[in-house]
Motif scaffolding. Structure first.
Motif, PDB file in Angstrom:
ATOM      1  N   VAL A  90       0.837  -1.203   0.000  1.00 16.58           N
ATOM      2  CA  VAL A  90       0.000   0.000   0.000  1.00 16.58           C
ATOM      3  C   VAL A  90       0.871   1.253   0.000  1.00 16.58           C
ATOM      4  CG1 VAL A  90      -1.723   1.312   1.289  1.00 16.58           C
ATOM      5  CG2 VAL A  90      -1.905  -1.179   1.134  1.00 16.58           C
ATOM      6  N   ALA A  91       1.892   1.261   0.847  1.00 18.99           N
ATOM      7  CA  ALA A  91       2.741   2.441   0.980  1.00 18.99           C
ATOM      8  C   ALA A  91       3.415   2.814  -0.331  1.00 18.99           C
ATOM      9  CB  ALA A  91       3.798   2.203   2.061  1.00 18.99           C
ATOM     10  N   MET A  92       3.875   1.811  -1.076  1.00 19.33           N
ATOM     11  CA  MET A  92       4.580   2.112  -2.323  1.00 19.33           C
ATOM     12  C   MET A  92       3.667   2.795  -3.336  1.00 19.33           C
ATOM     13  SD  MET A  92       7.615   1.389  -1.711  1.00 19.33           S
ATOM     14  CE  MET A  92       8.314   1.578  -3.347  1.00 19.33           C
ATOM     15  N   LEU A 108      -6.777  -1.627  -4.846  1.00 15.78           N
ATOM     16  CA  LEU A 108      -7.012  -3.003  -5.270  1.00 15.78           C
ATOM     17  C   LEU A 108      -5.682  -3.737  -5.270  1.00 15.78           C
ATOM     18  CD1 LEU A 108      -8.819  -0.985  -7.399  1.00 15.78           C
ATOM     19  CD2 LEU A 108      -9.883  -3.202  -7.764  1.00 15.78           C
ATOM     20  N   ASP A 109      -5.717  -5.027  -4.919  1.00 22.02           N
ATOM     21  CA  ASP A 109      -4.487  -5.804  -4.855  1.00 22.02           C
ATOM     22  C   ASP A 109      -4.538  -6.991  -5.807  1.00 22.02           C
ATOM     23  OD1 ASP A 109      -4.996  -8.553  -3.117  1.00 22.02           O
ATOM     24  OD2 ASP A 109      -6.363  -6.945  -2.558  1.00 22.02           O
ATOM     25  N   TYR A 110      -3.355  -7.448  -6.207  1.00 23.15           N
ATOM     26  CA  TYR A 110      -3.218  -8.656  -7.012  1.00 23.15           C
ATOM     27  C   TYR A 110      -2.236  -9.571  -6.298  1.00 23.15           C
ATOM     28  CZ  TYR A 110      -1.832 -11.781 -10.815  1.00 23.15           C
ATOM     29  OH  TYR A 110      -1.561 -12.900 -11.582  1.00 23.15           O
ATOM     30  N   PHE A 111      -2.715 -10.756  -5.916  1.00 24.88           N
ATOM     31  CA  PHE A 111      -1.908 -11.734  -5.189  1.00 24.88           C
ATOM     32  C   PHE A 111      -1.853 -13.012  -6.016  1.00 24.88           C
ATOM     33  CE2 PHE A 111      -1.984 -15.415  -2.220  1.00 24.88           C
ATOM     34  CZ  PHE A 111      -0.737 -15.251  -1.640  1.00 24.88           C
ATOM     35  N   LEU A 139     -10.080  -0.573   0.779  1.00 27.68           N
ATOM     36  CA  LEU A 139      -9.742  -1.770   0.011  1.00 27.68           C
ATOM     37  C   LEU A 139     -11.049  -2.291  -0.575  1.00 27.68           C
ATOM     38  CD1 LEU A 139      -7.804  -4.013  -0.887  1.00 27.68           C
ATOM     39  CD2 LEU A 139      -8.191  -5.130   1.323  1.00 27.68           C
ATOM     40  N   ILE A 140     -11.263  -2.071  -1.886  1.00 28.13           N
ATOM     41  CA  ILE A 140     -12.573  -2.371  -2.468  1.00 28.13           C
ATOM     42  C   ILE A 140     -12.548  -3.527  -3.469  1.00 28.13           C
ATOM     43  CG2 ILE A 140     -13.427  -0.038  -2.102  1.00 28.13           C
ATOM     44  CD1 ILE A 140     -12.995   0.528  -5.043  1.00 28.13           C
ATOM     45  N   GLY A 141     -11.392  -4.128  -3.670  1.00 26.36           N
ATOM     46  CA  GLY A 141     -11.356  -5.257  -4.598  1.00 26.36           C
ATOM     47  C   GLY A 141      -9.951  -5.802  -4.756  1.00 26.36           C
ATOM     48  N   GLY A 142      -9.848  -6.847  -5.552  1.00 23.79           N
ATOM     49  CA  GLY A 142      -8.547  -7.453  -5.813  1.00 23.79           C
ATOM     50  C   GLY A 142      -8.700  -8.752  -6.566  1.00 23.79           C
ATOM     51  N   GLU A 143      -7.582  -9.414  -6.755  1.00 22.70           N
ATOM     52  CA  GLU A 143      -7.558 -10.682  -7.478  1.00 22.70           C
ATOM     53  C   GLU A 143      -6.597 -11.628  -6.793  1.00 22.70           C
ATOM     54  OE1 GLU A 143      -7.676 -13.690 -10.627  1.00 22.70           O
ATOM     55  OE2 GLU A 143      -9.064 -12.283  -9.661  1.00 22.70           O
ATOM     56  N   THR A 144      -7.053 -12.833  -6.538  1.00 18.59           N
ATOM     57  CA  THR A 144      -6.189 -13.899  -6.030  1.00 18.59           C
ATOM     58  C   THR A 144      -6.047 -14.933  -7.130  1.00 18.59           C
ATOM     59  OG1 THR A 144      -6.948 -13.554  -3.757  1.00 18.59           O
ATOM     60  CG2 THR A 144      -5.890 -15.652  -4.260  1.00 18.59           C
ATOM     61  N   GLY A 160      -0.078  -3.808  -6.427  1.00 21.57           N
ATOM     62  CA  GLY A 160      -1.162  -2.988  -5.906  1.00 21.57           C
ATOM     63  C   GLY A 160      -1.503  -1.859  -6.848  1.00 21.57           C
ATOM     64  N   PHE A 161      -2.724  -1.391  -6.734  1.00 23.08           N
ATOM     65  CA  PHE A 161      -3.240  -0.335  -7.606  1.00 23.08           C
ATOM     66  C   PHE A 161      -4.051   0.635  -6.753  1.00 23.08           C
ATOM     67  CE2 PHE A 161      -3.062  -4.491  -9.489  1.00 23.08           C
ATOM     68  CZ  PHE A 161      -2.328  -4.298 -10.650  1.00 23.08           C
ATOM     69  N   ALA A 162      -3.622   1.895  -6.708  1.00 22.61           N
ATOM     70  CA  ALA A 162      -4.309   2.901  -5.900  1.00 22.61           C
ATOM     71  C   ALA A 162      -4.859   3.990  -6.803  1.00 22.61           C
ATOM     72  CB  ALA A 162      -3.358   3.505  -4.871  1.00 22.61           C
TER      73      ALA A 162
END
Length: 349
Positions: A90-92, A108-111, A139-144, A160-162
């Protein structure tokens, strides 16, 4: 339709849909904690919705940033300590967004991993949620993605995508000029850049991640996994004073490469290296690798994670706003005329 044959399943191919569903259920409370004005829907949809008007914007300009954690992930994987690496992610992203003058709104995150370990993945996403909470974004979404054959056992990757916003006309940098004061905000350690070199230096030292920390308490692995400091709320408080002309997030390239990104043509940043003390982690890295000062300054943050370029008349007010948010602030230099780039005075080593 029935059949006596035992067909091959997705799980036989290495992808466990049930584990993925279990992870979504596990992380829903963490994501919910990050809700803020503007969030219209939670996890589970095909896309995430956000209402800019509900977030308080009249004439918004969107700002987006994406990043990863780099090879710091290798230390997290090797030590099994994965609960803070999400904060780094998140910080980056959000520390970059705020440098444009934007307030982070959602993330949004991608893991991606070879085999989904629900507990580890949950700790990672809960760390992401903590980073979002500290930054005021949702944090409203992401992909695993479970991808057997693409990653070695136990390995994973993160991105990550902000997305943030500011009112039109509020973009930074703006009005940077000769005489502006440079205020440095203390870093929390190496942050998330230069870890290929960090890992090489640890190898040279002959130490392991579980070795006693040679420059402080705990283990070496724990010390090097200290999460990246989140500067969003202090930076926004400083911007609201009206005296901030630019911010530079000190990431890959260090002070040497990142400060010039906010300088006008013909502007030069003069930094007094005697204004702050090199933190022990960087002194140890420099000594272990017999690094010269120039290499250190263009590789690591060297103890300064964010620099604000400030109108000299506002420096005291901006400093007070930052300190009220818990920041350690040091006046590290000024903007002057000269060859583009950074001019160093004094010495860190």
């Amino acid at each position: 339709m029935t059949s006596d044959k035992n067909g091959i399943t997705y799980a036989d191919a290495g992808v466990d849909i049930d584990a993925g569903n279990a992870l979504v259920e596990r992380i829903k409370p963490a994501a919910k904690r990050t809700n803020r004005p503007g969030v219209m829907a939670g996890l589970g949809g095909f896309g995430a919705l956000f209402d800019l008007k509900a977030a308080g914007y009249t004439d918004p300009v969107l700002v987006a940033a994406t990043d990863g954690v780099g090879t710091k992930l290798r230390i997290a994987i090797d030590t099994g300590k994965v609960d803070t690496i999400g904060i780094d992610l998140v910080a980056m992203c959000v520390n970059d967004l705020v440098c444009q003058g934007a307030e982070p709104l959602f993330f949004l995150d991608y893991f991606a991993t070879g085999k989904l370990a629900v507990e580890d993945a949950a700790q990672i996403v809960e760390g992401i949620a903590e980073g979002c909470l500290q930054s005021g974004c949702a944090l409203i979404g992401g992909e695993t993605a479970e991808m057997p054959g693409m990653y070695a056992d136990g390995d994973f990757d993160l991105a990550g995508f902000a997305v943030g916003a500011m009112e039109r006309g509020g973009a930074l940098p703006a009005h940077v000029g000769e005489g502006d004061v440079l205020l440095g905000l203390a870093s929390s350690g190496v942050h998330s850049n230069g870890y290929s070199l960090v890992r090489k230096l640890v190898e040279v030292s002959g130490l392991g991640w579980d070795s006693p920390n040679p420059f402080g308490e705990g283990t070496l692995g724990d010390a090097l996994l200290a999460p990246t400091r989140l500067y969003v709320k202090p930076a926004l408080a400083a911007i609201r004073t009206g005296g901030v002309h630019a911010l530079a997030h000190i990431t890959g390239g260090g002070l040497t490469e990142n400060l010039p990104r906010v300088l006008p043509e013909g502007g030069q940043a003069t930094l007094d290296l005697d204004a702050w003390t090199l933190p022990p982690v960087f002194a140890w890295l420099a000594e272990t690798g017999a690094m010269d000062e120039a290499e250190l300054l263009k590789t690591f943050n060297c103890g300064i994670g964010m620099v604000l370029v400030v109108d000299p008349a506002s420096a005291r007010e901006v400093t007070a706003a930052l300190e009220a948010e818990g920041e350690t602030v040091v006046q590290i230099g000024r903007i002057g005329a000269g060859a583009d780039g950074v001019n160093y005075l004094g010495s860190l080593i």
